[in-house]
Scaffold this motif. Structure first.
Motif, PDB file in Angstrom:
ATOM      1  N   ALA A  30     -49.453  11.247 -28.452  1.00 47.36           N
ATOM      2  CA  ALA A  30     -49.516  12.579 -29.075  1.00 47.36           C
ATOM      3  C   ALA A  30     -48.206  13.334 -28.919  1.00 47.36           C
ATOM      4  N   GLU A  31     -47.563  13.228 -27.769  1.00 50.30           N
ATOM      5  CA  GLU A  31     -46.297  13.938 -27.554  1.00 50.30           C
ATOM      6  C   GLU A  31     -45.209  13.417 -28.487  1.00 50.30           C
ATOM      7  N   THR A  32     -45.183  12.119 -28.706  1.00 44.66           N
ATOM      8  CA  THR A  32     -44.201  11.528 -29.621  1.00 44.66           C
ATOM      9  C   THR A  32     -44.448  11.993 -31.047  1.00 44.66           C
ATOM     10  N   VAL A  33     -45.704  12.029 -31.435  1.00 46.69           N
ATOM     11  CA  VAL A  33     -46.056  12.488 -32.788  1.00 46.69           C
ATOM     12  C   VAL A  33     -45.655  13.940 -32.969  1.00 46.69           C
ATOM     13  N   HIS A  34     -45.971  14.783 -31.982  1.00 48.58           N
ATOM     14  CA  HIS A  34     -45.611  16.201 -32.074  1.00 48.58           C
ATOM     15  C   HIS A  34     -44.094  16.373 -32.141  1.00 48.58           C
ATOM     16  N   ALA A  35     -43.375  15.628 -31.312  1.00 49.09           N
ATOM     17  CA  ALA A  35     -41.914  15.742 -31.294  1.00 49.09           C
ATOM     18  C   ALA A  35     -41.323  15.312 -32.639  1.00 49.09           C
ATOM     19  N   SER A  36     -41.840  14.237 -33.201  1.00 51.76           N
ATOM     20  CA  SER A  36     -41.306  13.798 -34.497  1.00 51.76           C
ATOM     21  C   SER A  36     -41.602  14.819 -35.585  1.00 51.76           C
ATOM     22  N   ASP A  37     -42.794  15.434 -35.532  1.00 54.16           N
ATOM     23  CA  ASP A  37     -43.138  16.460 -36.526  1.00 54.16           C
ATOM     24  C   ASP A  37     -42.208  17.665 -36.432  1.00 54.16           C
ATOM     25  N   VAL A  38     -41.933  18.103 -35.208  1.00 53.93           N
ATOM     26  CA  VAL A  38     -41.037  19.249 -35.014  1.00 53.93           C
ATOM     27  C   VAL A  38     -39.635  18.908 -35.495  1.00 53.93           C
ATOM     28  N   CYS A  39     -39.166  17.716 -35.158  1.00 53.32           N
ATOM     29  CA  CYS A  39     -37.831  17.297 -35.590  1.00 53.32           C
ATOM     30  C   CYS A  39     -37.736  17.189 -37.107  1.00 53.32           C
ATOM     31  N   MET A  40     -38.806  16.727 -37.762  1.00 53.55           N
ATOM     32  CA  MET A  40     -38.788  16.637 -39.227  1.00 53.55           C
ATOM     33  C   MET A  40     -38.640  18.017 -39.861  1.00 53.55           C
ATOM     34  N   VAL A  41     -39.293  19.005 -39.283  1.00 56.87           N
ATOM     35  CA  VAL A  41     -39.168  20.371 -39.806  1.00 56.87           C
ATOM     36  C   VAL A  41     -37.721  20.844 -39.687  1.00 56.87           C
ATOM     37  N   VAL A  42     -37.129  20.633 -38.533  1.00 54.87           N
ATOM     38  CA  VAL A  42     -35.752  21.078 -38.301  1.00 54.87           C
ATOM     39  C   VAL A  42     -34.790  20.351 -39.238  1.00 54.87           C
ATOM     40  N   ILE A  43     -34.929  19.034 -39.336  1.00 54.96           N
ATOM     41  CA  ILE A  43     -34.025  18.268 -40.207  1.00 54.96           C
ATOM     42  C   ILE A  43     -34.190  18.685 -41.665  1.00 54.96           C
ATOM     43  N   ALA A  44     -35.433  18.871 -42.099  1.00 56.91           N
ATOM     44  CA  ALA A  44     -35.663  19.248 -43.495  1.00 56.91           C
ATOM     45  C   ALA A  44     -35.049  20.604 -43.813  1.00 56.91           C
ATOM     46  N   ARG A  45     -35.354  21.600 -42.993  1.00 54.21           N
ATOM     47  CA  ARG A  45     -34.906  22.970 -43.299  1.00 54.21           C
ATOM     48  C   ARG A  45     -33.429  23.212 -43.021  1.00 54.21           C
ATOM     49  N   MET A  46     -32.955  22.697 -41.902  1.00 53.60           N
ATOM     50  CA  MET A  46     -31.608  23.045 -41.449  1.00 53.60           C
ATOM     51  C   MET A  46     -30.531  22.049 -41.893  1.00 53.60           C
ATOM     52  N   VAL A  47     -30.941  20.843 -42.280  1.00 50.53           N
ATOM     53  CA  VAL A  47     -29.953  19.836 -42.644  1.00 50.53           C
ATOM     54  C   VAL A  47     -30.128  19.378 -44.092  1.00 50.53           C
ATOM     55  N   ILE A  48     -31.306  18.887 -44.433  1.00 51.84           N
ATOM     56  CA  ILE A  48     -31.486  18.288 -45.759  1.00 51.84           C
ATOM     57  C   ILE A  48     -31.375  19.330 -46.876  1.00 51.84           C
ATOM     58  N   VAL A  49     -32.032  20.457 -46.736  1.00 53.18           N
ATOM     59  CA  VAL A  49     -31.976  21.479 -47.801  1.00 53.18           C
ATOM     60  C   VAL A  49     -30.538  21.947 -48.053  1.00 53.18           C
ATOM     61  N   PRO A  50     -29.794  22.356 -47.021  1.00 55.09           N
ATOM     62  CA  PRO A  50     -28.412  22.773 -47.311  1.00 55.09           C
ATOM     63  C   PRO A  50     -27.548  21.648 -47.891  1.00 55.09           C
ATOM     64  N   LEU A  51     -27.747  20.417 -47.411  1.00 54.71           N
ATOM     65  CA  LEU A  51     -26.941  19.315 -47.925  1.00 54.71           C
ATOM     66  C   LEU A  51     -27.271  18.976 -49.370  1.00 54.71           C
ATOM     67  N   CYS A  52     -28.551  19.024 -49.729  1.00 52.11           N
ATOM     68  CA  CYS A  52     -28.881  18.703 -51.124  1.00 52.11           C
ATOM     69  C   CYS A  52     -28.355  19.787 -52.052  1.00 52.11           C
ATOM     70  N   LEU A  53     -28.417  21.031 -51.627  1.00 49.51           N
ATOM     71  CA  LEU A  53     -27.867  22.109 -52.459  1.00 49.51           C
ATOM     72  C   LEU A  53     -26.345  22.001 -52.563  1.00 49.51           C
ATOM     73  N   ALA A  54     -25.697  21.659 -51.455  1.00 47.96           N
ATOM     74  CA  ALA A  54     -24.237  21.480 -51.476  1.00 47.96           C
ATOM     75  C   ALA A  54     -23.855  20.316 -52.381  1.00 47.96           C
ATOM     76  N   SER A  55     -24.608  19.236 -52.311  1.00 44.15           N
ATOM     77  CA  SER A  55     -24.340  18.080 -53.167  1.00 44.15           C
ATOM     78  C   SER A  55     -24.500  18.441 -54.642  1.00 44.15           C
ATOM     79  N   LEU A  56     -25.550  19.179 -54.954  1.00 47.36           N
ATOM     80  CA  LEU A  56     -25.800  19.589 -56.338  1.00 47.36           C
ATOM     81  C   LEU A  56     -24.670  20.481 -56.858  1.00 47.36           C
TER      82      LEU A  56
END
Length: 168
Positions: free
Chosen positions: A40-66
């Protein structure tokens, strides 16, 4: 566009595009980890990390790429609608960005669940969706990368019409 500005925008475009691809690969790894782990701790940690990567990394990078891709195409002879490969890259980037925006809500649900330390069985389907969709996104970004490298020949009808107008 001056040669220096062209090189700067090209550098920004390549860097943001490759970084976006890498961030999606990291997101996919976390999605698979959260999907496959019984801890459960691993699942929770991966979920939290996915939120951070999506919002703070992937969204700005996809907009910058576009944005940098559009600026690059408008400032070079390739043009935005002259070559099929440029149109295809634009299409892939726009669709990928829209799909990402649609997935921000399910990603937020996973993060909220992780923050509440809740292990809900209905979230398995959401985790599976994140893994499949990020795998598809990775494939789409690899196709866009290949198009940018190989630059298949062929111009659009728009390019032919522009040539006729320029000749007149």
């Amino acid at each position: 566009m001056s040669p220096v500005l062209r090189k700067l925008t090209l550098t920004a475009h390549v860097a943001s595009s490759v970084a976006w691809l890498g961030a999606v690969a990291a997101f996919l790894a976390l999605a698979v980890l959260g999907l496959r782990s019984a801890n459960a701790e691993t699942v929770h940690a991966s979920d939290v990390c996915m939120v951070v990567i999506a919002r703070m990394v992937i969204v700005p990078l996809c907009l910058a790429s576009l944005v940098t891709g559009i600026v690059q195409s408008l400032g070079t002879p390739w043009g935005l609608f002259r070559h099929h490969w440029v149109v295809a890259k634009l299409f892939i980037t726009v669709v990928s960005t829209l799909v990402l925006c649609m997935h921000l809500q399910p990603i937020a649900v996973l993060g909220a669940s992780a923050a509440a330390q809740a292990m809900s069985p209905h979230l398995h389907a959401t985790r599976l969706q994140m893994a499949v969709d990020s795998g598809a996104a990775l494939l789409a970004l690899l196709v866009a990368t290949a198009l940018g490298i190989f630059k298949p020949k062929g111009t659009t009808r728009f390019a032919a019409r522009c040539s006729l107008v320029d000749a007149a």
